[in-house]
Write a protein that holds these residues in place. Sequence first.
Motif, short mmCIF file in Angstrom:
data_model
loop_
_atom_site.label_atom_id
_atom_site.label_comp_id
_atom_site.label_asym_id
_atom_site.label_seq_id
_atom_site.Cartn_x
_atom_site.Cartn_y
_atom_site.Cartn_z
N ARG A 1 0.49 65.43 -10.68
CA ARG A 1 1.76 65.96 -11.17
C ARG A 1 2.14 65.35 -12.52
O ARG A 1 2.64 66.04 -13.40
CB ARG A 1 2.87 65.73 -10.14
CG ARG A 1 2.79 66.68 -8.95
CD ARG A 1 3.99 66.57 -8.05
NE ARG A 1 4.05 65.27 -7.38
CZ ARG A 1 3.41 64.95 -6.27
NH1 ARG A 1 2.64 65.86 -5.68
NH2 ARG A 1 3.53 63.76 -5.72
N ILE A 2 1.85 64.08 -12.69
CA ILE A 2 2.11 63.43 -13.98
C ILE A 2 1.25 64.07 -15.06
O ILE A 2 1.73 64.39 -16.15
CB ILE A 2 1.86 61.91 -13.89
CG1 ILE A 2 2.91 61.25 -12.99
CG2 ILE A 2 1.86 61.27 -15.27
CD1 ILE A 2 2.58 59.82 -12.61
N SER A 3 -0.01 64.26 -14.75
CA SER A 3 -0.93 64.88 -15.70
C SER A 3 -0.50 66.31 -16.01
O SER A 3 -0.54 66.75 -17.16
CB SER A 3 -2.35 64.87 -15.12
OG SER A 3 -3.23 65.52 -15.99
N LEU A 4 -0.09 67.04 -14.99
CA LEU A 4 0.36 68.42 -15.18
C LEU A 4 1.59 68.46 -16.07
O LEU A 4 1.70 69.29 -16.97
CB LEU A 4 0.67 69.06 -13.83
CG LEU A 4 1.19 70.49 -13.86
CD1 LEU A 4 0.17 71.41 -14.53
CD2 LEU A 4 1.49 70.98 -12.46
N ARG A 5 2.52 67.54 -15.88
CA ARG A 5 3.72 67.51 -16.70
C ARG A 5 3.34 67.20 -18.16
O ARG A 5 3.87 67.81 -19.08
CB ARG A 5 4.71 66.46 -16.17
CG ARG A 5 6.09 66.59 -16.77
CD ARG A 5 7.06 65.62 -16.16
NE ARG A 5 7.41 65.90 -14.80
CZ ARG A 5 8.42 66.68 -14.42
NH1 ARG A 5 9.15 67.26 -15.32
NH2 ARG A 5 8.69 66.86 -13.15
N ARG A 6 2.40 66.30 -18.36
CA ARG A 6 1.94 65.97 -19.71
C ARG A 6 1.30 67.21 -20.36
O ARG A 6 1.58 67.53 -21.51
CB ARG A 6 0.93 64.82 -19.64
CG ARG A 6 0.55 64.26 -20.98
CD ARG A 6 -0.44 63.10 -20.89
NE ARG A 6 -0.07 62.07 -19.92
CZ ARG A 6 -0.76 61.80 -18.80
NH1 ARG A 6 -1.85 62.47 -18.51
NH2 ARG A 6 -0.36 60.85 -17.98
N MET A 7 0.45 67.89 -19.62
CA MET A 7 -0.19 69.10 -20.14
C MET A 7 0.82 70.21 -20.37
O MET A 7 0.67 71.02 -21.29
CB MET A 7 -1.28 69.57 -19.19
CG MET A 7 -2.49 68.65 -19.17
SD MET A 7 -3.75 69.18 -18.00
CE MET A 7 -4.22 70.74 -18.68
N GLN A 8 1.85 70.25 -19.55
CA GLN A 8 2.88 71.27 -19.69
C GLN A 8 3.56 71.14 -21.05
O GLN A 8 3.83 72.13 -21.71
CB GLN A 8 3.90 71.14 -18.56
CG GLN A 8 4.95 72.23 -18.54
CD GLN A 8 5.93 72.04 -17.40
OE1 GLN A 8 6.02 70.98 -16.80
NE2 GLN A 8 6.67 73.07 -17.11
N PHE A 9 3.82 69.91 -21.48
CA PHE A 9 4.42 69.70 -22.79
C PHE A 9 3.50 70.20 -23.89
O PHE A 9 3.94 70.80 -24.87
CB PHE A 9 4.75 68.23 -23.00
CG PHE A 9 6.03 67.81 -22.35
CD1 PHE A 9 7.26 68.28 -22.79
CD2 PHE A 9 6.01 66.93 -21.29
CE1 PHE A 9 8.43 67.89 -22.18
CE2 PHE A 9 7.18 66.53 -20.67
CZ PHE A 9 8.39 67.01 -21.13
N LYS A 10 2.19 69.96 -23.74
CA LYS A 10 1.24 70.44 -24.75
C LYS A 10 1.15 71.96 -24.74
O LYS A 10 1.11 72.61 -25.79
CB LYS A 10 -0.15 69.84 -24.50
CG LYS A 10 -0.23 68.36 -24.83
CD LYS A 10 -1.62 67.82 -24.55
CE LYS A 10 -1.67 66.32 -24.76
NZ LYS A 10 -2.98 65.77 -24.40
#
Length: 78
Positions: A15-24
């Motif tokens: 979920r942390i990784s997904l949130r980071r990718m979501q910003f990108k």
Amino acid sequence: MNFSECLKKFGANGRISLRRMQFKLAQKSPAMAIFLGKQYLGQTDKVEQSIFDASKVNALNESMLNETLEERSIEDYE
């Protein structure tokens, strides 16, 4: 290790990784970022509505007008 154990162990990092990718992704595809957020992060579109009670507003306006009239004297208008 079965799937539910893996999900519990690594799900938070995912979920942390997904949130980071979501910003990108939001820089290129806002629709994809919104979709991912709704599907995996529990994000929602919230529409807030407020009900307007005209009688309360009218009463408030009337009391403010009365206070203003009480503060002023007839000389103020001459």
